[in-house]
Structure formats: structure tokens, C-alpha cells
Scaffold this motif. Structure first.
Motif, PDB file in Angstrom:
ATOM      1  N   PHE A   1       0.848  -1.181   0.000  1.00 22.48           N
ATOM      2  CA  PHE A   1       0.000   0.000   0.000  1.00 22.48           C
ATOM      3  C   PHE A   1       0.883   1.231   0.000  1.00 22.48           C
ATOM      4  N   ARG A   2       0.365   2.292  -0.553  1.00 24.65           N
ATOM      5  CA  ARG A   2       1.143   3.528  -0.596  1.00 24.65           C
ATOM      6  C   ARG A   2       0.511   4.558   0.305  1.00 24.65           C
ATOM      7  N   ASN A   3       1.347   5.321   0.953  1.00 20.48           N
ATOM      8  CA  ASN A   3       0.813   6.418   1.746  1.00 20.48           C
ATOM      9  C   ASN A   3       1.915   7.426   1.989  1.00 20.48           C
ATOM     10  N   ASP A   4       1.838   8.496   1.239  1.00 20.01           N
ATOM     11  CA  ASP A   4       2.883   9.513   1.303  1.00 20.01           C
ATOM     12  C   ASP A   4       2.934  10.199   2.655  1.00 20.01           C
ATOM     13  N   ALA A   5       1.777  10.297   3.292  1.00 22.83           N
ATOM     14  CA  ALA A   5       1.718  10.999   4.581  1.00 22.83           C
ATOM     15  C   ALA A   5       2.690  10.377   5.571  1.00 22.83           C
ATOM     16  N   ILE A   6       2.794   9.053   5.542  1.00 20.87           N
ATOM     17  CA  ILE A   6       3.660   8.374   6.504  1.00 20.87           C
ATOM     18  C   ILE A   6       5.123   8.783   6.336  1.00 20.87           C
ATOM     19  N   SER A   7       5.638   8.700   5.118  1.00 20.87           N
ATOM     20  CA  SER A   7       7.040   9.070   4.910  1.00 20.87           C
ATOM     21  C   SER A   7       7.277  10.523   5.284  1.00 20.87           C
ATOM     22  N   LYS A   8       6.362  11.370   4.854  1.00 17.27           N
ATOM     23  CA  LYS A   8       6.469  12.809   5.184  1.00 17.27           C
ATOM     24  C   LYS A   8       6.563  12.975   6.683  1.00 17.27           C
ATOM     25  N   ASN A   9       5.645  12.322   7.339  1.00 14.14           N
ATOM     26  CA  ASN A   9       5.568  12.348   8.783  1.00 14.14           C
ATOM     27  C   ASN A   9       6.900  11.928   9.418  1.00 14.14           C
ATOM     28  N   LEU A  10       7.441  10.839   8.902  1.00 11.61           N
ATOM     29  CA  LEU A  10       8.677  10.315   9.455  1.00 11.61           C
ATOM     30  C   LEU A  10       9.846  11.272   9.266  1.00 11.61           C
ATOM     31  N   GLU A  11       9.889  11.916   8.113  1.00 17.64           N
ATOM     32  CA  GLU A  11      10.958  12.893   7.849  1.00 17.64           C
ATOM     33  C   GLU A  11      10.973  13.935   8.957  1.00 17.64           C
ATOM     34  N   THR A  12       9.787  14.436   9.244  1.00 19.06           N
ATOM     35  CA  THR A  12       9.654  15.472  10.270  1.00 19.06           C
ATOM     36  C   THR A  12      10.087  14.968  11.639  1.00 19.06           C
ATOM     37  N   ILE A  13       9.555  13.802  12.007  1.00 22.88           N
ATOM     38  CA  ILE A  13       9.866  13.255  13.319  1.00 22.88           C
ATOM     39  C   ILE A  13      11.362  13.003  13.463  1.00 22.88           C
ATOM     40  N   ALA A  14      11.948  12.424  12.418  1.00 24.09           N
ATOM     41  CA  ALA A  14      13.380  12.132  12.448  1.00 24.09           C
ATOM     42  C   ALA A  14      14.165  13.425  12.646  1.00 24.09           C
ATOM     43  N   ALA A  15      13.814  14.433  11.881  1.00 25.29           N
ATOM     44  CA  ALA A  15      14.494  15.727  11.988  1.00 25.29           C
ATOM     45  C   ALA A  15      14.410  16.262  13.414  1.00 25.29           C
ATOM     46  N   ASP A  16      13.227  16.140  13.992  1.00 22.88           N
ATOM     47  CA  ASP A  16      13.028  16.614  15.369  1.00 22.88           C
ATOM     48  C   ASP A  16      13.960  15.920  16.345  1.00 22.88           C
ATOM     49  N   HIS A  17      14.307  14.662  16.032  1.00 18.23           N
ATOM     50  CA  HIS A  17      15.153  13.899  16.943  1.00 18.23           C
ATOM     51  C   HIS A  17      16.625  13.942  16.548  1.00 18.23           C
ATOM     52  N   GLY A  18      16.938  14.747  15.566  1.00 18.37           N
ATOM     53  CA  GLY A  18      18.313  14.814  15.107  1.00 18.37           C
ATOM     54  C   GLY A  18      18.775  13.498  14.511  1.00 18.37           C
ATOM     55  N   PHE A  19      17.810  12.746  13.993  1.00 17.56           N
ATOM     56  CA  PHE A  19      18.134  11.438  13.425  1.00 17.56           C
ATOM     57  C   PHE A  19      18.212  11.571  11.908  1.00 17.56           C
ATOM     58  N   ARG A  20      19.296  11.109  11.333  1.00 15.31           N
ATOM     59  CA  ARG A  20      19.456  11.194   9.888  1.00 15.31           C
ATOM     60  C   ARG A  20      18.859   9.958   9.231  1.00 15.31           C
ATOM     61  N   MET A  21      17.622  10.079   8.834  1.00 16.23           N
ATOM     62  CA  MET A  21      16.882   8.925   8.307  1.00 16.23           C
ATOM     63  C   MET A  21      17.333   8.533   6.906  1.00 16.23           C
TER      64      MET A  21
END
Lengths: 186, 186
Positions: free
Chosen positions: B138-158
Motif C-alpha cells: 500500500f502507498r501512503n505519502d503521509a507516513i514518509s512525510k511524517n517520518l521525515e519530520t519526526i526524524a528531523a526533530d530527533h536529530g536522526f538522519r533517516m
DNA sequence: ATGGATGCAAAGCGTTTGCATACAG
DNA sequence: CTGTATGCAAACGCTTTGCATCCAT
């Protein structure tokens, strides 16, 4: 061996940080899970043996993620009350704890299955550092909500999910400390 | 062995359904990945041997998910051009394809690693049926977008993620067909 | 020619299991 | 007592590896 949902979670007892049952002495922290486990075993005509009790308590003694081999190592050192729990029993017990819904696999890191407690804890996911293999938790309700919807759209009866976000943690991404910079430049 | 991002994806050549390079004869479908692989190998002073070529083409002959053992089985049957590729070489080649960013692990199902093509395909995730072990994309762009943001917030280089949604697929959830109902009731 | 690649079989590694013994209920 | 659980060691299933040979460049 699939984990099943724990019928009655007791999230109220736990903080967001996963610190369990505040104000209880450390040796009692793992009493609740052990009791929960006993109930599960009873319902299956299984027994809460001394060995199983030792394993649950060891696992719930803290709230870190763990791997089977870690538990084996820890119990080999401790040798609780003169009883030595064998590797086989630890594997078997972890399987039952999973079935009981007390723990769950959260990731596969370094070619090993990583477990965590699944007993009254808020849903969360993990960052996995490709360098140091550390797991970092994060919470995001939007994701689970999102998945519920998507699953429903596909006629998929969702029971859970496992989300690993791979990359480099801030620790490992940090350049070498200034103290070593000079040496590096020589 | 970590997968690295494929530098130049060619998503335009593919439809959402993952049907590759329309209007090409089947035997040519796997030419592009093979070429991509050759480039990768060259850059590492490695060679595109006949064996490696056979493996890439077998893997990219269709667009299904696959497990190493399936490829072993298929190649054992086919014995392409008189050459028999050994199990060891298949494992080694799949490792290189992963490093090259042409394939990636998407899930672990039935205690086996499941791979899929990662060459010009849109990001997507999977449902895993606990009964029949089938994988449903299944595809869902919202999830990846979401993860980018969360990762950035945690200083995690996804660098990527792996999301398995567990449960029961609509197929397996369906009650037994009416034809069998009657018998069941006897 | 020559360094990288293959095939084979053996080793590795985490995990599971058969079986005789031990013990919880 | 009786049926479960344990410990041990051997088996397992997937994957990796050492090594002699082979081959792409």
C-alpha cells in the motif's frame, strides 16, 4: 508464534517514560507482570514454575529493550535463588510471554530479534541507528491512526504494526570531538 | 550490509502497479537493472560475471517479492545457458544487489527475509497476513512525510524505513464459502 | 597474467526439539 | 500421582566462509 493482544492493559500504572508502578521497591516492579503471566498460564493449564517466574522478573526488572541472549547472560550470572535457568527454558518462556501479550518483537537489529515490554505501554515506534545499533523510541499517534484507516480501506484486519526507521542517530552523526580534531588533522 | 540509496531512480518508467518498462519484450525487462548493476560493480572494481547476470535477471524477471531460497529454487530448475549458479553465489549476489540499492529487505515473514525491487519504485509499505503470509503493498505519502519530520526533530538522519502492518488479510478473514457452510453445520 | 569470483562443503549462529528426568498442582 | 516443565545436547534452517579452482579483464 504470534503475539496476541493483551486483554486488559493497565496503562494507567505507567508513565510515558515507561517507568512502572511508581513508588514500589525495585524488587516488586516485576510482580504485576509475573501475576499477569500466571493468569495467562493458568488459563492454558500451564504452570508458573520457578524458572518461568525468574525469567519474567528478570525481563521486567527494567524497561529496556532486550534480546534473548542478554537474558540468558544476565541469568547465568545471577543464578537466582540457587536455580539456574537453562537457555532452552528462556527461549520457551519468552515465546509464552509473547503469546501472552506481555512482550513483543519490535525490531530486528544486528540480525537479532529485539523485544520490549508490551504491557500497559503506549504505542510507539523506533529509530534504529545503523552504526551503533541503538534503538530510540518515538511516539506518534498520527501514524497508528493513519494505519487504521488504510487497513480498513483494504479490508485488512490490523492487529499491530512494526515500524523501524533506519539511519544514523545524532550521537553517531556528530563529528569527532574537538579534542581529537587536532590529532586527526596532523 | 546496509543498502544505499540508488543515485538516479527512473520512476518514470514504471507505473504505480510496478509494471516495468511497458511494451518491452519480457526478456528485456531485466536488462536495465542488469546494466545498473554492472555500473555499480564497475565502480567497485567488481565484475559482472555470467552468474551475477543470471541472478539479476531472474530477480527482475517479474515484480513480485521474493526470498533467497525462491531464487535458488528457480535457478536450479532453469539452469540458464548451461550455467548452474550455486547457492553461495546467489546469497553473495543478493547482498551486492542490496548494497547497490537495486533491491531491499521489506519484511520478515515466516522467519525469512523478504526482498523486493527498489529500483525506480515509489515508496510503499506492506500488510502481512498472519495466516497466509502474503504481502500486500500500500502507498501512503503521509507516513514518509511524517517520518521525515519526526526524524528531523530527533536529530536522526533517516535513510529509510521498514513498516510491516500485521493482521489478517481480507481473503483469510472471509468466512468459509456458502457451499461449505451447510456441511460445517452438520 | 592476475586479482576477483565461483562452487563446494564445512562452519556459524540463533533457535528449536527429543528425550529422560524432575516437579507443580 | 499425573501430566507439565526442565536441562541437556543434538538437530535445525538459513546464511556465511575458507579454500582450491576458475575466469573476466
Amino acid at each position: 508464534m504470534f503475539r496476541q493482544t493483551c486483554a486488559d492493559k493497565v496503562g494507567e500504572q505507567f508513565s510515558d517514560k515507561g517507568i512502572a508502578v511508581k513508588n514500589l521497591a525495585p524488587e516488586n516492579v516485576s510482580a504485576a507482570p509475573a501475576e499477569k503471566f500466571r493468569e495467562y498460564l493458568e488459563s492454558r493449564r500451564m504452570r508458573l514454575t520457578q524458572e518461568r517466574d525468574i525469567v519474567v522478573r528478570e525481563i521486567f526488572a527494567d524497561h529496556e529493550h532486550f534480546e534473548t541472549d542478554e537474558i540468558v547472560a544476565r541469568l547465568t550470572k545471577k543464578r537466582v535463588g540457587g536455580t539456574r535457568v537453562s537457555r532452552a527454558t528462556i527461549y520457551r518462556t519468552i515465546g509464552h510471554l509473547e503469546d501472552a501479550g506481555l512482550i513483543r518483537k519490535v525490531a530486528r537489529s544486528n540480525d537479532r530479534e529485539v523485544y520490549e515490554h508490551d504491557y500497559g505501554y503506549p504505542q510507539h515506534d523506533h529509530f534504529i541507528c545503523e552504526k551503533c545499533h541503538s534503538l530510540i523510541e518515538f511516539r506518534n499517534d498520527a501514524i497508528s491512526k493513519n494505519l487504521e484507516t488504510i487497513a480498513a480501506d483494504h479490508g485488512f484486519r490490523m492487529t499491530g504494526h512494526r515500524l523501524e526507521v533506519h539511519g544514523i542517530c545524532s550521537q553517531c552523526a556528530r563529528p569527532p570531538s574537538r579534542r581529537h580534531r587536532k590529532l586527526d588533522m596532523i
